[in-house]
Design an enzyme around this catalytic site. Sequence first.
Site, PDB file in Angstrom:
ATOM      1  CG  ASP A 145      -2.186   0.772   1.071  1.00  0.00           C
ATOM      2  OD1 ASP A 145      -2.245   1.617   0.164  1.00  0.00           O
ATOM      3  OD2 ASP A 145      -3.138   0.558   1.852  1.00  0.00           O
ATOM      4  CB  CYS A 166      -5.320   4.155  -2.880  1.00  0.00           C
ATOM      5  SG  CYS A 166      -6.039   3.290  -4.283  1.00  0.00           S
TER       6      CYS A 166
HETATM    7  N1  COA Z   1      -1.832  -8.648 -12.919  1.00  0.00           N
HETATM    8  C1  COA Z   1      -1.101  -8.342 -14.013  1.00  0.00           C
HETATM    9  N2  COA Z   1      -1.644  -8.028 -15.187  1.00  0.00           N
HETATM   10  C2  COA Z   1      -2.977  -8.052 -15.287  1.00  0.00           C
HETATM   11  C3  COA Z   1      -3.789  -8.381 -14.204  1.00  0.00           C
HETATM   12  C4  COA Z   1      -3.166  -8.683 -12.989  1.00  0.00           C
HETATM   13  N3  COA Z   1      -3.870  -8.970 -11.892  1.00  0.00           N
HETATM   14  N4  COA Z   1      -5.069  -8.324 -14.596  1.00  0.00           N
HETATM   15  C5  COA Z   1      -5.066  -7.958 -15.890  1.00  0.00           C
HETATM   16  N5  COA Z   1      -3.804  -7.796 -16.301  1.00  0.00           N
HETATM   17  C6  COA Z   1      -3.322  -7.402 -17.630  1.00  0.00           C
HETATM   18  C7  COA Z   1      -4.059  -8.060 -18.738  1.00  0.00           C
HETATM   19  O1  COA Z   1      -3.525  -9.323 -19.011  1.00  0.00           O
HETATM   20  C8  COA Z   1      -3.842  -7.085 -19.872  1.00  0.00           C
HETATM   21  O2  COA Z   1      -2.533  -7.226 -20.355  1.00  0.00           O
HETATM   22  P1  COA Z   1      -2.199  -7.035 -21.903  1.00  0.00           P
HETATM   23  O3  COA Z   1      -2.680  -5.673 -22.270  1.00  0.00           O
HETATM   24  O4  COA Z   1      -0.722  -7.197 -21.961  1.00  0.00           O
HETATM   25  O5  COA Z   1      -2.964  -8.123 -22.565  1.00  0.00           O
HETATM   26  C9  COA Z   1      -3.892  -5.730 -19.157  1.00  0.00           C
HETATM   27  O6  COA Z   1      -3.570  -6.017 -17.793  1.00  0.00           O
HETATM   28  C10 COA Z   1      -5.225  -5.058 -19.237  1.00  0.00           C
HETATM   29  O7  COA Z   1      -6.217  -5.971 -18.842  1.00  0.00           O
HETATM   30  P2  COA Z   1      -7.735  -5.602 -18.761  1.00  0.00           P
HETATM   31  O8  COA Z   1      -8.492  -6.782 -18.309  1.00  0.00           O
HETATM   32  O9  COA Z   1      -8.185  -4.915 -20.028  1.00  0.00           O
HETATM   33  O10 COA Z   1      -7.776  -4.629 -17.566  1.00  0.00           O
HETATM   34  P3  COA Z   1      -7.731  -3.062 -17.399  1.00  0.00           P
HETATM   35  O11 COA Z   1      -6.769  -2.380 -18.254  1.00  0.00           O
HETATM   36  O12 COA Z   1      -9.123  -2.601 -17.395  1.00  0.00           O
HETATM   37  O13 COA Z   1      -7.146  -3.025 -15.897  1.00  0.00           O
HETATM   38  C11 COA Z   1      -6.746  -4.107 -13.810  1.00  0.00           C
HETATM   39  C12 COA Z   1      -7.757  -3.770 -14.861  1.00  0.00           C
HETATM   40  C13 COA Z   1      -7.499  -4.713 -12.639  1.00  0.00           C
HETATM   41  C14 COA Z   1      -5.746  -5.093 -14.366  1.00  0.00           C
HETATM   42  C15 COA Z   1      -5.990  -2.829 -13.381  1.00  0.00           C
HETATM   43  O14 COA Z   1      -6.891  -1.792 -13.201  1.00  0.00           O
HETATM   44  C16 COA Z   1      -5.227  -3.051 -12.103  1.00  0.00           C
HETATM   45  O15 COA Z   1      -4.197  -3.704 -12.079  1.00  0.00           O
HETATM   46  N6  COA Z   1      -5.697  -2.467 -11.004  1.00  0.00           N
HETATM   47  C17 COA Z   1      -5.083  -2.632  -9.707  1.00  0.00           C
HETATM   48  C18 COA Z   1      -5.168  -1.355  -8.994  1.00  0.00           C
HETATM   49  C19 COA Z   1      -4.495  -1.417  -7.643  1.00  0.00           C
HETATM   50  O16 COA Z   1      -3.510  -2.084  -7.407  1.00  0.00           O
HETATM   51  N7  COA Z   1      -5.040  -0.662  -6.729  1.00  0.00           N
HETATM   52  C20 COA Z   1      -4.520  -0.544  -5.415  1.00  0.00           C
HETATM   53  C21 COA Z   1      -4.987  -1.596  -4.489  1.00  0.00           C
HETATM   54  S1  COA Z   1      -6.522  -1.293  -3.701  1.00  0.00           S
HETATM   55 ZN    ZN Z   2      -5.048   1.191   1.957  1.00  0.00          ZN
END
Ligand code: COA
Ligand code: ZN
Length: 305
Positions: free
Chosen positions: A14, A240
């Site tokens: 975090d 965040c």
């Molecule tokens: N770990 C690594 N890569 C991931 C993943 C994960 N958990 N989930 C999806 N991806 C990759 C996909 O494979 C894709 O890769 P590519 O473009 O090389 O094919 C890319 O991320 C986009 O995937 P998509 O499903 O279209 O997702 P998105 O772009 O809408 O993003 C998340 C969604 C969830 C992946 C992204 O928003 C994210 O990682 N969020 C986490 C936020 C976070 O950590 N917040 C703090 C904690 S509360």
């Molecule tokens: Zn937090």
Amino acid sequence: MPEAVLITDVGPRDGLQNQPKILTIEQRIALIGAIAEAGVPQIEVGSFVSPRAVPAMAGTDQVFAALSQQPYYSTPSLALIPNMKGYELARDAGAKTVTMVLYASDGMAQKNAAMTMAQAEDITIDILKLAKQEGIQVIATVAVAFACPFDGATDPKLVETIAGKFIQAGADQLVLADTIGSAHPQQVRDITASLVKSHGAAQLGCHFHDTRAMGLANVFAAVESGIRRFDSSIAGLGGCPFAPGASGNVATDDIAMMLGQMGFDTGIDINKLMQASDLAQQLTGTAPGGRSKPWLQGHLAKIAS
Ligand code: COA
Ligand code: ZN
């Protein structure tokens, strides 16, 4: 026998996810090692999320690989995940406990994970089923449990419903996360007392941010309700990137001091914790350090002299 409180340091996840400076894998491991050395019983060592979304968390698989090579490292390492892909990556990296994020608002679900609250719930149910078969523990953490930067105040009834559903569904722990640090102690007291009454305290935890200087007061309110599991962050690192206004978590420095003085056993060595806190400050350049830190360091110096 003093009663135990379980602290999970989430600083390496975090905290580091929100720093302007991205640490190397070696630096992340050094920080995790220093926190473990201080006796903190659980550490969230990273997340398996899109490296495009959170560049600072790229390489968490390498962090797990390196920790498994450290002969003296036995502290349980947690990994945060937002979806099934995250679960698979965490499992393949050797994580034995994952923290899956649920949401108490659609606005936050969308911004954080590009899904709805309901989709996150469905995926969590799937993850719980798989994790049971694969021997992995799942902590379900409800983001924006008090207020959302996009959708406003959270209805506590909604949080209670989500919490009840996932305790029933077999989550090993259920954590209420005050993602942006908007909670006040009366709200915390009300919802934790109600949840403890319905489900007991054993599986419940709280995650507070100190945005409005109410982190410790909120911890205290939850302690009074019987909660004995808390997330905190070394040197108050945190925030965040997807929740405007979120600042650092309540500092492990402060929570360890307060709970220790109240007679709880946290297992933490304050002297070594100060070294970990110094390291967090040196490595990031931005970690504020706990409010108690100057006092604690002065106190330790007096004892030593
Ligand atoms: N770990 C690594 N890569 C991931 C993943 C994960 N958990 N989930 C999806 N991806 C990759 C996909 O494979 C894709 O890769 P590519 O473009 O090389 O094919 C890319 O991320 C986009 O995937 P998509 O499903 O279209 O997702 P998105 O772009 O809408 O993003 C998340 C969604 C969830 C992946 C992204 O928003 C994210 O990682 N969020 C986490 C936020 C976070 O950590 N917040 C703090 C904690 S509360
Ligand atoms: Zn937090």
